[in-house]
Enzyme design. Structure first.
Site, PDB file in Angstrom:
ATOM      1  N   ARG A 177      39.240 -34.538 -31.547  1.00  0.00           N
ATOM      2  CA  ARG A 177      40.103 -33.357 -31.425  1.00  0.00           C
ATOM      3  C   ARG A 177      39.781 -32.242 -32.403  1.00  0.00           C
ATOM      4  O   ARG A 177      40.629 -31.450 -32.767  1.00  0.00           O
ATOM      5  CB  ARG A 177      41.577 -33.770 -31.574  1.00  0.00           C
ATOM      6  CG  ARG A 177      42.022 -34.708 -30.460  1.00  0.00           C
ATOM      7  CD  ARG A 177      43.475 -35.097 -30.581  1.00  0.00           C
ATOM      8  NE  ARG A 177      43.799 -36.234 -29.725  1.00  0.00           N
ATOM      9  CZ  ARG A 177      44.069 -36.125 -28.427  1.00  0.00           C
ATOM     10  NH1 ARG A 177      44.087 -34.955 -27.847  1.00  0.00           N
ATOM     11  NH2 ARG A 177      44.344 -37.210 -27.715  1.00  0.00           N
ATOM     12  N   HIS A 196      32.698 -41.668 -25.773  1.00  0.00           N
ATOM     13  CA  HIS A 196      33.570 -40.734 -25.056  1.00  0.00           C
ATOM     14  C   HIS A 196      33.455 -39.376 -25.746  1.00  0.00           C
ATOM     15  O   HIS A 196      33.557 -39.287 -26.968  1.00  0.00           O
ATOM     16  CB  HIS A 196      35.016 -41.239 -25.093  1.00  0.00           C
ATOM     17  CG  HIS A 196      35.905 -40.584 -24.078  1.00  0.00           C
ATOM     18  ND1 HIS A 196      36.160 -39.233 -24.088  1.00  0.00           N
ATOM     19  CD2 HIS A 196      36.566 -41.084 -23.011  1.00  0.00           C
ATOM     20  CE1 HIS A 196      36.963 -38.945 -23.074  1.00  0.00           C
ATOM     21  NE2 HIS A 196      37.222 -40.047 -22.398  1.00  0.00           N
ATOM     22  N   TYR A 227      37.763 -34.425 -26.621  1.00  0.00           N
ATOM     23  CA  TYR A 227      38.717 -33.877 -25.637  1.00  0.00           C
ATOM     24  C   TYR A 227      38.707 -32.349 -25.615  1.00  0.00           C
ATOM     25  O   TYR A 227      39.209 -31.731 -24.688  1.00  0.00           O
ATOM     26  CB  TYR A 227      40.138 -34.349 -25.970  1.00  0.00           C
ATOM     27  CG  TYR A 227      40.328 -35.832 -25.819  1.00  0.00           C
ATOM     28  CD1 TYR A 227      40.033 -36.458 -24.607  1.00  0.00           C
ATOM     29  CD2 TYR A 227      40.808 -36.606 -26.865  1.00  0.00           C
ATOM     30  CE1 TYR A 227      40.210 -37.825 -24.453  1.00  0.00           C
ATOM     31  CE2 TYR A 227      40.984 -37.976 -26.723  1.00  0.00           C
ATOM     32  CZ  TYR A 227      40.689 -38.575 -25.521  1.00  0.00           C
ATOM     33  OH  TYR A 227      40.855 -39.922 -25.371  1.00  0.00           O
ATOM     34  N   HIS A 250      35.253 -35.764 -19.562  1.00  0.00           N
ATOM     35  CA  HIS A 250      36.227 -35.218 -18.611  1.00  0.00           C
ATOM     36  C   HIS A 250      35.609 -33.935 -18.056  1.00  0.00           C
ATOM     37  O   HIS A 250      35.096 -33.117 -18.828  1.00  0.00           O
ATOM     38  CB  HIS A 250      37.550 -34.908 -19.312  1.00  0.00           C
ATOM     39  CG  HIS A 250      38.275 -36.136 -19.784  1.00  0.00           C
ATOM     40  ND1 HIS A 250      39.534 -36.103 -20.304  1.00  0.00           N
ATOM     41  CD2 HIS A 250      37.906 -37.439 -19.805  1.00  0.00           C
ATOM     42  CE1 HIS A 250      39.918 -37.332 -20.632  1.00  0.00           C
ATOM     43  NE2 HIS A 250      38.943 -38.156 -20.343  1.00  0.00           N
ATOM     44  N   GLU A 287      34.490 -38.626 -15.673  1.00  0.00           N
ATOM     45  CA  GLU A 287      35.665 -39.489 -15.523  1.00  0.00           C
ATOM     46  C   GLU A 287      36.635 -38.844 -14.548  1.00  0.00           C
ATOM     47  O   GLU A 287      36.877 -37.639 -14.599  1.00  0.00           O
ATOM     48  CB  GLU A 287      36.330 -39.691 -16.895  1.00  0.00           C
ATOM     49  CG  GLU A 287      37.561 -40.580 -16.823  1.00  0.00           C
ATOM     50  CD  GLU A 287      38.057 -41.050 -18.182  1.00  0.00           C
ATOM     51  OE1 GLU A 287      37.544 -40.572 -19.208  1.00  0.00           O
ATOM     52  OE2 GLU A 287      38.967 -41.899 -18.194  1.00  0.00           O
ATOM     53  N   ASP A 291      38.867 -44.515 -14.148  1.00  0.00           N
ATOM     54  CA  ASP A 291      40.018 -44.836 -14.990  1.00  0.00           C
ATOM     55  C   ASP A 291      41.198 -45.183 -14.093  1.00  0.00           C
ATOM     56  O   ASP A 291      41.632 -44.359 -13.278  1.00  0.00           O
ATOM     57  CB  ASP A 291      40.335 -43.634 -15.904  1.00  0.00           C
ATOM     58  CG  ASP A 291      41.414 -43.965 -16.924  1.00  0.00           C
ATOM     59  OD1 ASP A 291      42.503 -44.397 -16.517  1.00  0.00           O
ATOM     60  OD2 ASP A 291      41.171 -43.784 -18.127  1.00  0.00           O
ATOM     61  N   HIS A 327      44.432 -43.062 -14.577  1.00  0.00           N
ATOM     62  CA  HIS A 327      44.280 -41.722 -14.005  1.00  0.00           C
ATOM     63  C   HIS A 327      44.354 -41.748 -12.477  1.00  0.00           C
ATOM     64  O   HIS A 327      44.879 -40.812 -11.867  1.00  0.00           O
ATOM     65  CB  HIS A 327      42.943 -41.107 -14.444  1.00  0.00           C
ATOM     66  CG  HIS A 327      42.811 -40.949 -15.926  1.00  0.00           C
ATOM     67  ND1 HIS A 327      41.667 -40.490 -16.525  1.00  0.00           N
ATOM     68  CD2 HIS A 327      43.696 -41.175 -16.941  1.00  0.00           C
ATOM     69  CE1 HIS A 327      41.837 -40.458 -17.844  1.00  0.00           C
ATOM     70  NE2 HIS A 327      43.056 -40.876 -18.113  1.00  0.00           N
ATOM     71  N   HIS A 352      37.557 -47.736 -17.056  1.00  0.00           N
ATOM     72  CA  HIS A 352      38.593 -47.737 -18.091  1.00  0.00           C
ATOM     73  C   HIS A 352      39.778 -48.478 -17.492  1.00  0.00           C
ATOM     74  O   HIS A 352      40.387 -47.987 -16.542  1.00  0.00           O
ATOM     75  CB  HIS A 352      39.021 -46.304 -18.442  1.00  0.00           C
ATOM     76  CG  HIS A 352      38.034 -45.575 -19.301  1.00  0.00           C
ATOM     77  ND1 HIS A 352      38.074 -44.214 -19.470  1.00  0.00           N
ATOM     78  CD2 HIS A 352      36.997 -46.030 -20.049  1.00  0.00           C
ATOM     79  CE1 HIS A 352      37.091 -43.855 -20.300  1.00  0.00           C
ATOM     80  NE2 HIS A 352      36.426 -44.944 -20.651  1.00  0.00           N
ATOM     81  N   ASP A 379      48.877 -37.974 -17.993  1.00  0.00           N
ATOM     82  CA  ASP A 379      47.914 -38.937 -18.513  1.00  0.00           C
ATOM     83  C   ASP A 379      48.480 -39.662 -19.738  1.00  0.00           C
ATOM     84  O   ASP A 379      48.343 -39.190 -20.854  1.00  0.00           O
ATOM     85  CB  ASP A 379      46.636 -38.148 -18.883  1.00  0.00           C
ATOM     86  CG  ASP A 379      45.522 -39.045 -19.374  1.00  0.00           C
ATOM     87  OD1 ASP A 379      45.710 -40.266 -19.439  1.00  0.00           O
ATOM     88  OD2 ASP A 379      44.443 -38.498 -19.697  1.00  0.00           O
ATOM     89  N   HIS A 407      48.567 -43.635 -21.193  1.00  0.00           N
ATOM     90  CA  HIS A 407      48.144 -45.020 -20.998  1.00  0.00           C
ATOM     91  C   HIS A 407      49.214 -45.991 -21.505  1.00  0.00           C
ATOM     92  O   HIS A 407      49.945 -45.676 -22.427  1.00  0.00           O
ATOM     93  CB  HIS A 407      46.829 -45.286 -21.734  1.00  0.00           C
ATOM     94  CG  HIS A 407      45.720 -44.369 -21.301  1.00  0.00           C
ATOM     95  ND1 HIS A 407      44.453 -44.450 -21.807  1.00  0.00           N
ATOM     96  CD2 HIS A 407      45.684 -43.357 -20.394  1.00  0.00           C
ATOM     97  CE1 HIS A 407      43.691 -43.529 -21.250  1.00  0.00           C
ATOM     98  NE2 HIS A 407      44.417 -42.844 -20.393  1.00  0.00           N
ATOM     99  N   GLU A 430      41.661 -48.559 -22.986  1.00  0.00           N
ATOM    100  CA  GLU A 430      42.054 -47.403 -23.815  1.00  0.00           C
ATOM    101  C   GLU A 430      43.572 -47.452 -23.946  1.00  0.00           C
ATOM    102  O   GLU A 430      44.256 -46.453 -23.758  1.00  0.00           O
ATOM    103  CB  GLU A 430      41.639 -46.092 -23.149  1.00  0.00           C
ATOM    104  CG  GLU A 430      40.143 -45.878 -23.018  1.00  0.00           C
ATOM    105  CD  GLU A 430      39.829 -44.628 -22.212  1.00  0.00           C
ATOM    106  OE1 GLU A 430      40.479 -44.403 -21.158  1.00  0.00           O
ATOM    107  OE2 GLU A 430      38.961 -43.863 -22.634  1.00  0.00           O
TER     108      GLU A 430
HETATM  109 ZN   LIG Z   1      43.689 -40.945 -19.979  1.00  0.00          ZN
HETATM  110 ZN   LIG Z   2      39.800 -43.010 -19.603  1.00  0.00          ZN
END
Ligand SMILES: [Zn+2]
Ligand SMILES: [Zn+2]
Length: 306
Positions: free
Chosen positions: A40, A70, A73, A110, A147, A181, A184, A218, A231, A233, A263
């Site tokens: 981030r 990954h 973001y 993403h 993803e 995922d 998602h 994922h 989103d 998890h 995740e």
């Molecule tokens: Zn997610």
């Molecule tokens: Zn994911």
């Protein structure tokens, strides 16, 4: 247990990238996913030769494979802002170089957000960034796995058609794969809690991207309901997907052999170990200790977040 199943989790690189391999091994991971930089922050951390050396020696001595990294973001190669696109492209190129340095075979990305602009233009900007990336980094072997997303805001990738359109536009589609995922999928409105719904989603992937595009999974439960487009998890079996849907995912023949990575929330220091035990239990012929695992998962959702 099916020997070709490869289970693991996203683990932290705090203290050095090699620590992720150690943490993953302690939690019982066969494969791990990491951030090679900050998830981030724009400022990327440098990985010096000493750290790379420690990484490779930890990797040689532990039974853990870094299946994928990954990407941050913040990266948005769909952005209509030239400034954000440029910044995102630079950060993405850095991500790919760090993967190459660490010999990580895949980078999960993403696709990005259109920020309210037309989807087709956003998809063209994504393809443009990927084309430039694959041209400028033609010597780097790491693949990019797009993803599927929950569809929060104006995120691209909540429909497999978006990902198909990206693959159709880039000059080197062979360097792209799909990271599926499960959280998602449900949040984006795919009713994968039923056998028919799951099969329908697979059929859709088959017709758009081809099933062999799927190169990683994922495995996450979802804190939010079907079609919420949010989103969040959740621990396995404690969200809107539930254990029977996840059992179908884990035992899906067309996903056999792919890295399956959690995740899920790091509620306690043993959260990954419990979610991994649940995964292995779902894949096992004999459901040994499933009552104990259910109780352990209940404890996880009650535990305060750390
Ligand atoms: Zn997610
Ligand atoms: Zn994911």
């Amino acid at each position: 247990m099916n020997a070709i199943l490869r289970f693991g989790a996203h683990v932290s690189i705090q203290g050095g990238v090699q620590k992720a391999l150690i943490r993953g091994n302690e939690a019982g991971c066969q494969v791990i996913q990491i951030f090679t930089g900050s998830s981030r922050q724009w400022r990327s951390r440098k990985i010096g030769p000493a750290e790379v050396e420690k990484w490779h020696s930890a990797r040689a001595s532990l039974p853990v494979e870094p299946a994928m990294a990954h990407a941050s973001y913040l990266i948005n190669i769909a952005s209509p802002s030239k400034e954000t696109w440029d910044k995102s492209y630079t950060a993405l190129a850095g991500e790919l170089r760090r993967c190459h340095l660490l010999k990580i075979p895949a980078l999960v990305l993403h696709p990005g957000s259109s920020l309210g602009e037309p989807e087709s233009e956003a998809i063209a900007r994504i393809a443009q960034a990927l084309d430039r990336l694959f041209d400028e980094a033609s010597d780097l072997s790491t693949r990019v796995l797009l993803e599927n997303t929950a569809g929060q805001g104006s995120c691209i990738g909540h429909r497999f058609q978006h990902l198909r359109d990206i693959c159709a536009k880039v000059r080197h589609p062979e360097r792209l794969g799909l990271c599926l995922d499960t959280c998602h999928m449900l949040a984006a409105g795919m009713e994968i809690t039923t056998r028919e719904g799951w099969q329908g989603a697979l059929d859709e992937i088959d017709q758009t991207l081809g099933l062999d595009r799927i190169q990683a999974v994922h495995v996450n439960d979802s804190k939010k309901a079907l079609g919420s487009r949010v989103d969040r998890h959740e621990h396995l079996g404690r969200g809107f997907l539930g254990l029977s849907a996840l059992r179908r995912v884990v035992n899906e023949p067309c996903l056999a052999g792919l890295p399956m990575v959690l995740e899920t929330p790091k509620t306690t220091e043993y959260a990954d170990a419990i979610n991994l035990a649940i995964l292995r239990n779902l894949a096992g012929k004999k459901r040994v200790g499933s009552r104990a695992l259910r109780l352990a998962a209940q404890e996880l959702t009650r535990a305060p977040s750390v």
